[in-house]
Scaffold this active site. Sequence first.
Site, PDB file in Angstrom:
ATOM      1  CD1 TRP A 423      49.067  35.755  47.244  1.00 16.91           C
ATOM      2  CD2 TRP A 423      47.040  36.458  47.767  1.00 16.91           C
ATOM      3  NE1 TRP A 423      48.036  35.096  46.550  1.00 16.91           N
ATOM      4  CE2 TRP A 423      46.696  35.631  46.788  1.00 16.91           C
ATOM      5  CE3 TRP A 423      46.039  37.040  48.500  1.00 16.91           C
ATOM      6  CZ2 TRP A 423      45.431  35.402  46.196  1.00 16.91           C
ATOM      7  CZ3 TRP A 423      44.773  36.926  47.919  1.00 16.91           C
ATOM      8  CH2 TRP A 423      44.380  36.049  46.669  1.00 16.91           C
ATOM      9  CE1 TYR A 427      43.273  37.805  42.801  1.00 16.01           C
ATOM     10  CE2 TYR A 427      41.826  39.150  44.086  1.00 16.01           C
ATOM     11  CZ  TYR A 427      41.912  38.421  43.019  1.00 16.01           C
ATOM     12  OH  TYR A 427      40.991  37.820  42.304  1.00 16.01           O
ATOM     13  CG  ASP A 443      48.237  32.027  43.999  1.00 13.58           C
ATOM     14  OD1 ASP A 443      47.479  32.883  44.766  1.00 13.58           O
ATOM     15  OD2 ASP A 443      48.247  31.618  42.990  1.00 13.58           O
TER      16      ASP A 443
END
Length: 499
Positions: A423, A427, A443
């Site tokens: 994640w 990002y 998410d």
Amino acid sequence: MHHDPESCYRAVKSRDRRFDGVFYTGVTSTGIYCRPSCPARTPALRNVRFYPTSAAAQAAGFRACKRCLPDATPGSPDWDVAADVAGRAMRLIADGVVDREGVDGLAARVGYTPRHLSRLLSAQLGAGPLALARARRAQTARTLIETTGLGFADVAHAAGFSSVRQFNETVREVYATSPTRLRGRRGGDATSGQLTLRLAVRTPFAGRALLDFLAHHVVTGVEVAGDGWYARTLDLPHGPGTLRLELADHRVAGETAFVRATLGLEDLRDTSAAVERARRLLDADCDPLAVDDHLAGDPVIGGLVRATPGLRVPGQVDGDETAIRTVIGQQVSVAGARTVTGRLVAAHGRPVDTRVPGLTHLFPTADALAALAPEELPMPRSRGRALVALCGLIADGDLSLDRGPDRDEVRRRLVAVPGIGPWTADYVAMRALAHPDVFLPTDIGVRNALRGLGDPTPEGPRSADPAALAEAWRPWRSYALMHLWNTLMPETTADTEEC
């Protein structure tokens, strides 16, 4: 498109604004080059040549059209989509790396020898790194001449020229006129270090939604936002600065709109770097028509796309800062992450004096945070270790987030750090490296947004796997992600300086 003259000529005949900045048209009968949408009479096909960059057109002996100002366009969106060596090099050139570090420094950042990089750029973009940097300097100089009250010596200095003589010669060669004749209405203060510029963006442009996102994430001391504007400090190569953007919606599609930007610079040599970082933050080179055309018919998010055309992926002004803030924000709320980050800024950021109330610090450097013990950080010990390890990699030069390295290599290095997972790495790729095709299926915001959409398909987003849904959104999954998050974003209707 660059290698298909007939397709390029069709775009020129229709004056298609979508291709402004994607290629340039040189007219042999006049010796000038134009953007595809130039309103002048369309030349005959036998009299035109097509170039992938303004530098290539200039190198071929063409002068910039005074009517359509071909260099006053957003850059090519292809550079971010492909993310190849040429595209990464172009972003670094726009940031002023060649002016500061030379061709050797640029080559080192993208991992090539100077000779091989020069051959590659000449083959793909029609010009080598020195010619590309020269074109960028000319563009910066023209913008400053026409929109600020700076003296010509200061303009030359700010644009990156080594002398006023070189500045004069380049302006005359590129624009076929003198700096004095280029001078228009002055929009800046030559004595205060404040420059007011207009940054070109393609339309539609959802400026208000971008503002809502930025305002929702402001960190005390580094950023402030209010109704219609956002401001922050900048840690630039030659000194600190500030940036203030006035953000509004521009709904008419297929045009070039302008975002008003006010720069406060300690050193005018940082003008190009500050402008490029502002453009990154705005996602100014995005092709919103291509994105919206692909996503608008989707049964899940099509309604969101049609309701907010031209939604951007917020970029960054400093890749290191983005990565650090992302690690701090792992598994905590936005409000919690802002609180912790604000404490780090107050304790370890560099204090600066600015003219903008609320802007008091530069964001802490990776070097400063790498020197801390994890237990000194206001966060769980495991996250503190991950943050210190990340900053150590950056400080030692083992990880670069300046958009020069390959995206896949950056991701590999990030997930190798204990405590940093997919994640976080993805990002960072989306925000810091401008990756247009990132999706975060785990998410919580994505899942909440999908639940809030109801069941527009027989199986419905409630029961569908987000990763499977997102396959239909390639190669623009980052923009699809922003549309989902945008449904959860509070609107900015009042000043948020104290947030």
